[in-house]
Design a protein around this motif. Structure first.
Motif, PDB file in Angstrom:
ATOM      1  N   PRO A  36       0.813  -1.220   0.000  1.00 59.02           N
ATOM      2  CA  PRO A  36       0.000   0.000   0.000  1.00 59.02           C
ATOM      3  C   PRO A  36       0.852   1.278   0.000  1.00 59.02           C
ATOM      4  CG  PRO A  36      -0.624  -1.503   1.781  1.00 59.02           C
ATOM      5  CD  PRO A  36       0.648  -1.996   1.218  1.00 59.02           C
ATOM      6  N   ILE A  37       0.373   2.277  -0.702  1.00 61.60           N
ATOM      7  CA  ILE A  37       1.154   3.483  -0.925  1.00 61.60           C
ATOM      8  C   ILE A  37       1.168   4.399   0.306  1.00 61.60           C
ATOM      9  CG2 ILE A  37       1.383   5.527  -2.384  1.00 61.60           C
ATOM     10  CD1 ILE A  37       0.101   3.810  -4.644  1.00 61.60           C
ATOM     11  N   PHE A  38      -0.007   4.601   0.901  1.00 62.38           N
ATOM     12  CA  PHE A  38      -0.077   5.491   2.071  1.00 62.38           C
ATOM     13  C   PHE A  38      -0.506   4.704   3.307  1.00 62.38           C
ATOM     14  CE2 PHE A  38      -1.761   7.884  -1.639  1.00 62.38           C
ATOM     15  CZ  PHE A  38      -0.663   8.692  -1.843  1.00 62.38           C
ATOM     16  N   ILE A  85     -12.452   7.614  -3.552  1.00 55.01           N
ATOM     17  CA  ILE A  85     -13.029   6.272  -3.467  1.00 55.01           C
ATOM     18  C   ILE A  85     -14.503   6.361  -3.065  1.00 55.01           C
ATOM     19  CG2 ILE A  85     -12.989   4.136  -2.099  1.00 55.01           C
ATOM     20  CD1 ILE A  85      -9.866   4.588  -2.066  1.00 55.01           C
ATOM     21  N   ILE A 135       1.624  -5.469  -4.209  1.00 52.59           N
ATOM     22  CA  ILE A 135       1.117  -5.127  -2.882  1.00 52.59           C
ATOM     23  C   ILE A 135       1.635  -6.130  -1.858  1.00 52.59           C
ATOM     24  CG2 ILE A 135      -1.051  -6.468  -3.015  1.00 52.59           C
ATOM     25  CD1 ILE A 135      -2.407  -3.970  -1.697  1.00 52.59           C
ATOM     26  N   VAL A 152      -1.720  -5.019   4.595  1.00 54.59           N
ATOM     27  CA  VAL A 152      -3.137  -4.712   4.393  1.00 54.59           C
ATOM     28  C   VAL A 152      -3.923  -4.997   5.671  1.00 54.59           C
ATOM     29  CG1 VAL A 152      -5.203  -5.516   3.172  1.00 54.59           C
ATOM     30  CG2 VAL A 152      -3.126  -4.993   1.905  1.00 54.59           C
ATOM     31  N   PHE A 153      -4.856  -4.111   5.968  1.00 52.03           N
ATOM     32  CA  PHE A 153      -5.676  -4.259   7.173  1.00 52.03           C
ATOM     33  C   PHE A 153      -6.604  -5.463   7.058  1.00 52.03           C
ATOM     34  CE2 PHE A 153      -9.791  -3.359   9.241  1.00 52.03           C
ATOM     35  CZ  PHE A 153      -9.379  -3.277  10.552  1.00 52.03           C
ATOM     36  N   ASN A 168      -9.645  -7.328   9.260  1.00 48.85           N
ATOM     37  CA  ASN A 168     -10.506  -7.153  10.425  1.00 48.85           C
ATOM     38  C   ASN A 168     -10.256  -8.245  11.450  1.00 48.85           C
ATOM     39  OD1 ASN A 168     -11.622  -6.323   7.828  1.00 48.85           O
ATOM     40  ND2 ASN A 168     -13.225  -5.395   9.048  1.00 48.85           N
ATOM     41  N   ILE A 219     -12.598  -1.091  -4.474  1.00 46.73           N
ATOM     42  CA  ILE A 219     -12.117  -1.635  -3.200  1.00 46.73           C
ATOM     43  C   ILE A 219     -10.628  -1.996  -3.311  1.00 46.73           C
ATOM     44  CG2 ILE A 219     -12.361  -3.517  -1.523  1.00 46.73           C
ATOM     45  CD1 ILE A 219     -15.336  -3.658  -2.408  1.00 46.73           C
ATOM     46  N   LEU A 220     -10.258  -2.620  -4.444  1.00 39.84           N
ATOM     47  CA  LEU A 220      -8.863  -2.983  -4.696  1.00 39.84           C
ATOM     48  C   LEU A 220      -7.983  -1.736  -4.681  1.00 39.84           C
ATOM     49  CD1 LEU A 220      -6.814  -5.158  -5.567  1.00 39.84           C
ATOM     50  CD2 LEU A 220      -7.543  -4.788  -7.926  1.00 39.84           C
ATOM     51  N   PHE A 221      -8.438  -0.702  -5.372  1.00 39.53           N
ATOM     52  CA  PHE A 221      -7.730   0.577  -5.426  1.00 39.53           C
ATOM     53  C   PHE A 221      -7.559   1.145  -4.015  1.00 39.53           C
ATOM     54  CE2 PHE A 221      -7.846   5.231  -5.915  1.00 39.53           C
ATOM     55  CZ  PHE A 221      -6.855   5.439  -6.859  1.00 39.53           C
ATOM     56  N   SER A 222      -8.630   1.014  -3.215  1.00 42.64           N
ATOM     57  CA  SER A 222      -8.597   1.523  -1.844  1.00 42.64           C
ATOM     58  C   SER A 222      -7.539   0.802  -1.009  1.00 42.64           C
ATOM     59  CB  SER A 222      -9.984   1.367  -1.210  1.00 42.64           C
ATOM     60  OG  SER A 222      -9.960   1.829   0.116  1.00 42.64           O
ATOM     61  N   PHE A 223      -7.510  -0.524  -1.084  1.00 44.50           N
ATOM     62  CA  PHE A 223      -6.508  -1.295  -0.328  1.00 44.50           C
ATOM     63  C   PHE A 223      -5.092  -0.974  -0.811  1.00 44.50           C
ATOM     64  CE2 PHE A 223      -9.937  -4.308   0.940  1.00 44.50           C
ATOM     65  CZ  PHE A 223      -9.664  -4.319   2.287  1.00 44.50           C
ATOM     66  N   TRP A 224      -4.967  -0.857  -2.115  1.00 39.82           N
ATOM     67  CA  TRP A 224      -3.656  -0.607  -2.705  1.00 39.82           C
ATOM     68  C   TRP A 224      -3.096   0.746  -2.252  1.00 39.82           C
ATOM     69  CZ3 TRP A 224      -2.296   1.367  -8.142  1.00 39.82           C
ATOM     70  CH2 TRP A 224      -0.949   1.126  -8.424  1.00 39.82           C
ATOM     71  N   HIS A 225      -3.982   1.736  -2.142  1.00 35.83           N
ATOM     72  CA  HIS A 225      -3.524   3.064  -1.770  1.00 35.83           C
ATOM     73  C   HIS A 225      -3.442   3.306  -0.274  1.00 35.83           C
ATOM     74  CE1 HIS A 225      -3.815   4.199  -5.940  1.00 35.83           C
ATOM     75  NE2 HIS A 225      -3.202   5.316  -5.639  1.00 35.83           N
ATOM     76  N   THR A 226      -4.433   2.781   0.461  1.00 36.62           N
ATOM     77  CA  THR A 226      -4.531   3.213   1.861  1.00 36.62           C
ATOM     78  C   THR A 226      -4.495   2.073   2.870  1.00 36.62           C
ATOM     79  OG1 THR A 226      -6.939   3.125   1.926  1.00 36.62           O
ATOM     80  CG2 THR A 226      -5.971   5.163   1.127  1.00 36.62           C
ATOM     81  N   ARG A 227      -4.232   0.849   2.444  1.00 32.05           N
ATOM     82  CA  ARG A 227      -4.184  -0.341   3.291  1.00 32.05           C
ATOM     83  C   ARG A 227      -5.563  -0.804   3.737  1.00 32.05           C
ATOM     84  NH1 ARG A 227      -0.592  -0.982   8.099  1.00 32.05           N
ATOM     85  NH2 ARG A 227      -2.414  -0.069   9.059  1.00 32.05           N
ATOM     86  N   GLU A 228      -6.565   0.066   3.610  1.00 36.19           N
ATOM     87  CA  GLU A 228      -7.895  -0.282   4.105  1.00 36.19           C
ATOM     88  C   GLU A 228      -8.920  -0.217   2.982  1.00 36.19           C
ATOM     89  OE1 GLU A 228      -8.697   2.294   7.400  1.00 36.19           O
ATOM     90  OE2 GLU A 228      -7.062   1.445   8.597  1.00 36.19           O
ATOM     91  N   LEU A 260     -13.414  -0.145   2.222  1.00 41.79           N
ATOM     92  CA  LEU A 260     -14.497   0.823   2.357  1.00 41.79           C
ATOM     93  C   LEU A 260     -14.983   0.886   3.803  1.00 41.79           C
ATOM     94  CD1 LEU A 260     -16.617  -0.343  -0.703  1.00 41.79           C
ATOM     95  CD2 LEU A 260     -14.842   1.411  -0.672  1.00 41.79           C
ATOM     96  N   GLY A 303     -17.717  -1.984   5.528  1.00 39.18           N
ATOM     97  CA  GLY A 303     -16.407  -2.130   6.150  1.00 39.18           C
ATOM     98  C   GLY A 303     -16.215  -3.490   6.807  1.00 39.18           C
ATOM     99  N   ALA A 316     -13.995  -6.717   4.375  1.00 42.52           N
ATOM    100  CA  ALA A 316     -13.380  -7.802   5.140  1.00 42.52           C
ATOM    101  C   ALA A 316     -13.357  -9.093   4.326  1.00 42.52           C
ATOM    102  CB  ALA A 316     -14.137  -8.009   6.449  1.00 42.52           C
TER     103      ALA A 316
END
Lengths: 195, 172
Positions: A3-5, A19, A73, A78-79, A81, B21-30, B32, B136, B141
């Motif tokens: 992940p980037i950030f 997003i 990646i 990655v988070f 839960n 969702i993939l884009f979100s994980f790739w950029h921010t680790r998390e 929706l 989320g 998850a």
């Protein structure tokens, strides 16, 4: 490599906004902005929610695995839960009844409120009240809330099969569900009143 | 109403949502999330109205204000602002912007309002226990194959089917 950030990085706020726009656009475009669509899942007249939901889960899940194989990646970053057995089950029961009563979940209620659905705005008010009630009564179940902690466990480890086999089974089950629900929908939707 | 466009193909919508969702994980680790922002909004209101309650380390929302943190300074809040914007844009494009209380013709507006409030309350409590809602705690998850996501979605839909009969008059 992604992940980037990190979530604390302020750029992730900008990314989250973008997003969110995509998320809201898709929910509204697919019809989640009508409470009837989510309720339809439980009465058999409309299964689009199931189709969108599982297609999205599989696309994102497979995508993450591909990104991992290609080295784009780091899945360790990655988070995932954390699983708390009791709280997750109780939460699911409350949420399930919430869907039946309201015809929304929090995400869909925002996409519906955005186009002027008053029932969705009321639902959002309800979520706030619910979160407040949970907070007020929190001392009653603060121990329970932290109980049954298994950490960030993965579903294939919980079941005890390999990741590859699980993904294969998940895709096959999803396709079967798509086919069966399409048949049910054709039968049921002819019988009920449209509005 | 005749100008209202049809809804997007659900499989196409799901595919695009999956890529988001993939884009979100790739950029921010998390992934929706949407209930998180609502909880944070409640925490913000508490911080203004009843600061003594939220400053108590044993209170549920204390985690959002701990060490001088600002409850609304979080990516999930920005995501929900985006969610509203995105829904609104789609509403404009598809000609669906309209102030409307939607309910079955067999149901009074009053009953729909009561059901919607109670539904929200139940979901607010549920999403707190489950540490997330359908987006989320469920969808995102499941994308990372978290057991909690699969259990939450199964219980949520399972409960829905189990109790659907009792609430049929709201919808049919």
């Amino acid at each position: 490599m992604g992940p980037i950030f990190t979530p604390a990085d302020e750029w992730s706020y900008v990314v989250a906004l973008v997003i969110g726009i995509g998320f809201g656009f898709i929910l509204e475009s697919a019809g989640f902005s009508s409470a009837r669509k989510l309720a339809g899942v439980f009465y058999g007249y409309d299964f689009i929610v199931i189709r969108v939901f599982f297609t999205a889960a599989i696309t994102a899940g497979l995508g993450l695995l591909y990104f991992h194989y290609l080295g784009w990646i780091d899945l360790e970053q990655v988070f995932v839960n954390r699983f708390y057995i009791g709280p997750t089950i109780i939460g699911g029961v409350f949420a399930g009844i919430g869907m039946l009563l309201g015809g929304f979940c929090p995400g869909t209620s925002f996409s519906a409120a955005a186009i002027g659905k008053i029932d969705a705005m009321i639902f959002i008010g309800g979520i706030m009240i619910g979160a407040f009630i949970f907070d007020l009564a929190y001392p009653l179940y603060s121990e329970f809330y932290k109980s049954g902690a298994l950490g960030p466990v993965k579903v294939y480890d919980s079941i005890g099969i390999s990741k590859e086999l699980f993904v294969l089974l998940f895709v096959i089950i999803a396709i079967a569900v798509f086919v069966i629900t399409a048949k049910i929908q054709t039968k049921v939707s002819n019988k009920i009143q449209k509005y | 109403m005749e100008n209202t466009k049809k809804y997007m193909n659900p499989y196409l919508a799901g595919f695009i949502l999956g890529l988001i969702i993939l884009f979100s994980f790739w950029h921010t680790r998390e992934g929706l999330g949407s209930s998180g922002a609502v909880k944070r909004a409640v925490a913000k209101i508490e911080q203004i109205v009843v600061p003594s309650h939220i400053e108590n380390p044993n209170s549920y929302f204390h985690k959002y204000v701990k060490n001088g943190k600002e409850p609304l300074k979080n990516r999930l809040v920005f995501m929900v602002i985006g969610l509203l914007l995105g829904g609104f844009i789609s509403g404009i494009i598809n000609n669906r912007l309209k102030l409307k209380l939607e309910h079955s013709p067999k149901l009074t507006s009053k009953k729909r309002i009561i059901a919607a409030v109670l539904g929200g309350v139940m979901f607010g409590i549920g999403a707190s226990f489950a540490r997330g809602c359908a987006s989320g705690g469920g969808l995102s998850a499941m994308a990372v194959f978290a057991t909690s996501g699969f259990v939450l979605v199964a219980v949520m839909f399972g409960t829905g089917y189990l109790f659907a009969w009792f609430f049929r008059k709201l919808w049919l």
